[in-house]
Motif scaffolding. Structure first.
Motif, PDB file in Angstrom:
ATOM      1  N   ALA A 177       1.687  11.790   4.522  1.00 39.76           N
ATOM      2  CA  ALA A 177       0.832  11.671   3.280  1.00 39.76           C
ATOM      3  C   ALA A 177      -0.518  11.660   3.887  1.00 39.76           C
ATOM      4  CB  ALA A 177       1.071  10.344   2.500  1.00 39.76           C
ATOM      5  N   PRO A 189       4.443  13.811  -0.209  1.00 39.77           N
ATOM      6  CA  PRO A 189       4.188  13.609  -1.715  1.00 39.77           C
ATOM      7  C   PRO A 189       3.901  14.506  -2.438  1.00 39.77           C
ATOM      8  CG  PRO A 189       2.395  12.540  -0.395  1.00 39.77           C
ATOM      9  CD  PRO A 189       3.192  13.349   0.542  1.00 39.77           C
ATOM     10  N   ARG A 190       3.005  14.215  -3.541  1.00 39.70           N
ATOM     11  CA  ARG A 190       2.272  15.368  -4.459  1.00 39.70           C
ATOM     12  C   ARG A 190       1.472  15.991  -3.751  1.00 39.70           C
ATOM     13  NH1 ARG A 190      -2.154  15.476  -8.246  1.00 39.70           N
ATOM     14  NH2 ARG A 190      -2.771  13.453  -7.546  1.00 39.70           N
ATOM     15  N   LEU A 191       1.569  17.338  -3.758  1.00 39.75           N
ATOM     16  CA  LEU A 191       0.845  18.290  -3.028  1.00 39.75           C
ATOM     17  C   LEU A 191      -0.538  18.965  -3.676  1.00 39.75           C
ATOM     18  CD1 LEU A 191       3.447  20.356  -1.030  1.00 39.75           C
ATOM     19  CD2 LEU A 191       1.993  18.455  -0.220  1.00 39.75           C
ATOM     20  N   LEU A 192      -1.626  18.890  -2.996  1.00 38.07           N
ATOM     21  CA  LEU A 192      -2.808  19.437  -3.363  1.00 38.07           C
ATOM     22  C   LEU A 192      -3.533  20.439  -2.741  1.00 38.07           C
ATOM     23  CD1 LEU A 192      -4.658  15.932  -3.852  1.00 38.07           C
ATOM     24  CD2 LEU A 192      -3.227  17.017  -5.508  1.00 38.07           C
ATOM     25  N   TYR A 236      -3.563  12.917   8.720  1.00 32.64           N
ATOM     26  CA  TYR A 236      -2.505  12.676   7.982  1.00 32.64           C
ATOM     27  C   TYR A 236      -1.962  11.027   8.225  1.00 32.64           C
ATOM     28  CZ  TYR A 236       0.509  14.796  11.035  1.00 32.64           C
ATOM     29  OH  TYR A 236       1.350  15.200  12.247  1.00 32.64           O
ATOM     30  N   SER A 259       4.863   2.612  -6.851  1.00 26.63           N
ATOM     31  CA  SER A 259       5.601   3.930  -6.765  1.00 26.63           C
ATOM     32  C   SER A 259       7.038   3.549  -7.223  1.00 26.63           C
ATOM     33  CB  SER A 259       5.674   4.358  -5.283  1.00 26.63           C
ATOM     34  OG  SER A 259       4.189   4.869  -5.079  1.00 26.63           O
ATOM     35  N   ARG A 305       0.135   5.582  -0.540  1.00 29.63           N
ATOM     36  CA  ARG A 305      -0.335   7.055  -0.298  1.00 29.63           C
ATOM     37  C   ARG A 305       0.542   7.905  -1.072  1.00 29.63           C
ATOM     38  NH1 ARG A 305      -5.223   7.155   2.826  1.00 29.63           N
ATOM     39  NH2 ARG A 305      -5.141   4.991   4.134  1.00 29.63           N
ATOM     40  N   TRP A 306      -0.195   8.701  -2.186  1.00 26.84           N
ATOM     41  CA  TRP A 306       0.449   9.560  -3.121  1.00 26.84           C
ATOM     42  C   TRP A 306       0.320  10.752  -3.202  1.00 26.84           C
ATOM     43  CZ3 TRP A 306      -2.412   4.936  -5.082  1.00 26.84           C
ATOM     44  CH2 TRP A 306      -1.781   3.656  -5.292  1.00 26.84           C
ATOM     45  N   SER A 307      -0.481  11.316  -2.536  1.00 28.37           N
ATOM     46  CA  SER A 307      -0.865  12.812  -2.346  1.00 28.37           C
ATOM     47  C   SER A 307      -1.351  13.412  -1.036  1.00 28.37           C
ATOM     48  CB  SER A 307      -1.905  13.287  -3.328  1.00 28.37           C
ATOM     49  OG  SER A 307      -3.143  12.403  -2.970  1.00 28.37           O
ATOM     50  N   ARG A 352      -3.120  17.159   0.998  1.00 30.50           N
ATOM     51  CA  ARG A 352      -3.517  18.580   1.327  1.00 30.50           C
ATOM     52  C   ARG A 352      -2.459  19.190   1.639  1.00 30.50           C
ATOM     53  NH1 ARG A 352      -9.033  18.821   0.423  1.00 30.50           N
ATOM     54  NH2 ARG A 352      -9.775  17.288  -1.144  1.00 30.50           N
ATOM     55  N   ARG A 353      -2.136  20.315   1.033  1.00 28.50           N
ATOM     56  CA  ARG A 353      -1.026  21.275   1.651  1.00 28.50           C
ATOM     57  C   ARG A 353      -1.362  21.670   2.990  1.00 28.50           C
ATOM     58  NH1 ARG A 353       2.263  23.231  -2.416  1.00 28.50           N
ATOM     59  NH2 ARG A 353       1.504  22.754  -4.523  1.00 28.50           N
TER      60      ARG A 353
END
Length: 217
Positions: free
Chosen positions: A216, A165-168, A176, A126, A187-189, A191-192
């Motif tokens: 994350a 992080p990036r949200l899905l 989490y 990262s 850990r890069w993503s 769930r919202r």
């Protein structure tokens, strides 16, 4: 983390309640028994979302936001970058929120930012590869968060910053990872829906006051 604790109901205002994350925060807080006021610029965008109350306010209007926060015990900001918005807008909106919370007498504030603009605690992939590549594409959003966080920390309020992080999209996984001294490694993503749970968790956690919490999936 997997939280499921008994919570004392509060009256909570959620800014950004019509956004993809904000809607889920409203639903999760309501599920936990809180009285939720959605603070929105356009009530028509609520759609089928049914908060306990609705307050209309432009996030740039200190007076309107102050009025929207009247009588609440806590406020959550789920305001995120919007395509076409001015660079650094998150900083402007957060400064308004802080001032409005003070004027309304609201002590407890939780603000969602992002982990993408910081490297504290990051894994090497990262820190040295992904984030330098993404920095240019996310420049405006990162600039906004870089202004927002110091405003929250200097507010004198009982604040918590939540950095995902990036949200899905998609159904919650029901757990989490959390870290309070830097980003969650490898850990890069997320769930919202799990982010919404994390926000509601820290909201009632006295140990989260004055903390920056990275989460994350």
């Amino acid at each position: 983390m997997d939280h499921e604790t008994e919570e004392k109901p509060m009256k909570i205002a959620v800014l950004g309640a019509t956004g993809r994350t904000g809607r889920l925060v409203v639903e999760e807080a309501h599920r936990r028994g809180h009285h939720v006021v959605a603070v929105v610029r356009d009530p028509a965008r609520l759609g089928d979302l049914t908060p306990d109350g609705v307050a209309t306010a432009d996030g740039h209007d200190v007076g309107a936001v102050t009025a929207a926060l009247a009588g609440v015990g806590a406020v959550v900001s789920a305001l995120g970058p919007v395509a076409g918005s001015a660079p650094g807008v998150q900083g402007d909106l957060t400064e308004v929120l802080v001032r409005a919370a003070r004027e309304a007498g609201v002590r407890r504030v939780v603000v969602v930012t992002a982990s993408g603009w910081v490297v504290d605690g990051d894994d090497p992939l990262s820190r040295y590869l992904a984030k330098p590549i993404l920095a240019r594409a996310l420049r405006d959003a990162n600039a906004g968060f870089a202004r927002a966080e110091p405003a929250v920390r200097a507010s004198g309020l009982d604040w918590t910053i939540v950095r995902p992080p990036r949200l899905l999209d998609g159904a919650a996984r029901g757990r989490y990872h959390e870290r309070r001294d830097g980003n969650v490694r490898w850990r890069w993503s997320m769930r919202r829906a799990d982010l919404a749970a994390a926000v509601c968790d820290v909201l009632v956690d006295p140990e989260a006051v004055g903390a920056t919490v990275s989460v994350a999936g």
